[in-house]
Design an enzyme around this catalytic site. Sequence first.
Site, PDB file in Angstrom:
ATOM      1  N   GLU A 109     -14.183 -41.870  32.973  1.00  0.00           N
ATOM      2  CA  GLU A 109     -14.253 -41.500  34.632  1.00  0.00           C
ATOM      3  C   GLU A 109     -12.991 -41.511  35.239  1.00  0.00           C
ATOM      4  O   GLU A 109     -12.268 -42.588  35.301  1.00  0.00           O
ATOM      5  CB  GLU A 109     -15.301 -42.150  35.212  1.00  0.00           C
ATOM      6  CG  GLU A 109     -16.795 -42.134  34.607  1.00  0.00           C
ATOM      7  CD  GLU A 109     -17.909 -43.021  35.220  1.00  0.00           C
ATOM      8  OE1 GLU A 109     -17.660 -43.704  36.063  1.00  0.00           O
ATOM      9  OE2 GLU A 109     -19.027 -42.777  34.683  1.00  0.00           O
ATOM     10  N   ARG A 136     -23.849 -46.238  31.377  1.00  0.00           N
ATOM     11  CA  ARG A 136     -22.387 -46.491  31.344  1.00  0.00           C
ATOM     12  C   ARG A 136     -21.781 -45.169  30.245  1.00  0.00           C
ATOM     13  O   ARG A 136     -22.564 -44.863  28.973  1.00  0.00           O
ATOM     14  CB  ARG A 136     -21.782 -47.570  30.800  1.00  0.00           C
ATOM     15  CG  ARG A 136     -22.098 -48.642  31.834  1.00  0.00           C
ATOM     16  CD  ARG A 136     -20.969 -48.328  33.025  1.00  0.00           C
ATOM     17  NE  ARG A 136     -21.006 -49.608  33.961  1.00  0.00           N
ATOM     18  CZ  ARG A 136     -21.693 -49.551  34.983  1.00  0.00           C
ATOM     19  NH1 ARG A 136     -22.460 -48.479  35.263  1.00  0.00           N
ATOM     20  NH2 ARG A 136     -21.680 -50.231  36.063  1.00  0.00           N
ATOM     21  N   HIS A 194     -21.145 -40.264  38.653  1.00  0.00           N
ATOM     22  CA  HIS A 194     -21.647 -41.607  38.834  1.00  0.00           C
ATOM     23  C   HIS A 194     -22.027 -41.909  40.287  1.00  0.00           C
ATOM     24  O   HIS A 194     -21.676 -42.821  41.074  1.00  0.00           O
ATOM     25  CB  HIS A 194     -20.289 -42.325  38.475  1.00  0.00           C
ATOM     26  CG  HIS A 194     -20.852 -43.860  37.952  1.00  0.00           C
ATOM     27  ND1 HIS A 194     -20.042 -44.739  37.089  1.00  0.00           N
ATOM     28  CD2 HIS A 194     -21.864 -44.676  38.469  1.00  0.00           C
ATOM     29  CE1 HIS A 194     -20.543 -45.728  36.860  1.00  0.00           C
ATOM     30  NE2 HIS A 194     -21.797 -45.561  37.750  1.00  0.00           N
TER      31      HIS A 194
HETATM   32  C1  DGY Z   1     -24.092 -49.984  38.841  1.00  0.00           C
HETATM   33  O1  DGY Z   1     -24.431 -50.501  39.769  1.00  0.00           O
HETATM   34  O2  DGY Z   1     -23.836 -50.586  37.702  1.00  0.00           O
HETATM   35  C2  DGY Z   1     -23.817 -48.504  38.964  1.00  0.00           C
HETATM   36  O3  DGY Z   1     -23.440 -47.871  37.866  1.00  0.00           O
HETATM   37  C3  DGY Z   1     -22.832 -48.479  40.136  1.00  0.00           C
HETATM   38  O4  DGY Z   1     -23.637 -48.374  41.342  1.00  0.00           O
END
Ligand code: DGY
Length: 329
Positions: free
Chosen positions: A267, A238, A285
């Site tokens: 983002e 993240r 992402h």
């Molecule tokens: C997640 O699954 O947490 C990713 O960041 C998005 O697919």
Amino acid sequence: MKPSVLITKRVYPEAVELLRERYEVDYEATDDGLSAEQLVERLRGKQAVMSQLTDKFNREVIARLEGLKIIANVAVGYDNVDVAAATEAGILVSNTPDVLTDSTADLAFALLLATARRIVEGHAFVHSGRWKKWAIDLMVGLDVHHKTLGIIGFGRIGQAVGRRARGFSMRVLYHDAVRAPAEVERELGAEAADFETLLAESDFVSLHVPLTASTRHLIGPGELRRMKRTAILVNTSRGPVVDEAALAEALHQGVIAGAGLDVFEREPEVHPGLLNLPQAVLAPHIGSATIETRRKMCLMAAENVLAAIEGRRPPNLVNPELWERRARG
Ligand code: DGY
């Protein structure tokens, strides 16, 4: 009356069909996402929501929801949901683990390789017609094989990255609050290390922790300074796990050599200091973004919705204590 479900954003059609076979489905078939106000409004009288990481289910939103049985997030991460508030409100929360482990690990490794071997820069160079001759030091990068990879967060995805590193004959260090089982350490040839040692000894540092209060800005100016000047940071977890301004500054000052980033603090905004930097390889992402995986994630979230509405235990609960408390009566 049929139970009613909200799908907040576009998903793979198979998941919509699965839900439509049994329920009234209010499908927001766009990529725009719903505001807090719209979420509350559209969830009136509904039993379940299939949400995505851009839907903010904070305490204030959750307090205004009535009769909702489950927030089924189409992601393994669920920092967009205040799980404690959901649990207090009696709302189950589920995620989509496992199905995206390998795809996300593949992307982490792709970013690592692309940054070390200057693939994006080389691609732009060839496309622009600037490649006129072969030269002994043209686009020289850094070796990956036989180097040290430091993995921060050694859960499913962290371990899958470690598994890939074996194929590159890398030394694998990991740091996690929980020591991995001895057989996992043996299989991956991975050594547990304290945070400082991992930062100091790794040529590549790859982040695989969830976003929580204690991992926000886990990598800041001090941590970047403790890394090797030749090190590359990879983040597919993240964005806020890394202090993006500090990273941009560190890359400009040559404190570390490069970064491969799939996630960002705000983002889809990216810190301007990271843009147009050849040693920063940036992706929008897309860690789990393969057709197969995203389809599975959508179906998995739909299965969690089905279970919650039918009174069965949803398979991927992140607040199982709520279910167990109910089962005990
Ligand atoms: C997640 O699954 O947490 C990713 O960041 C998005 O697919």
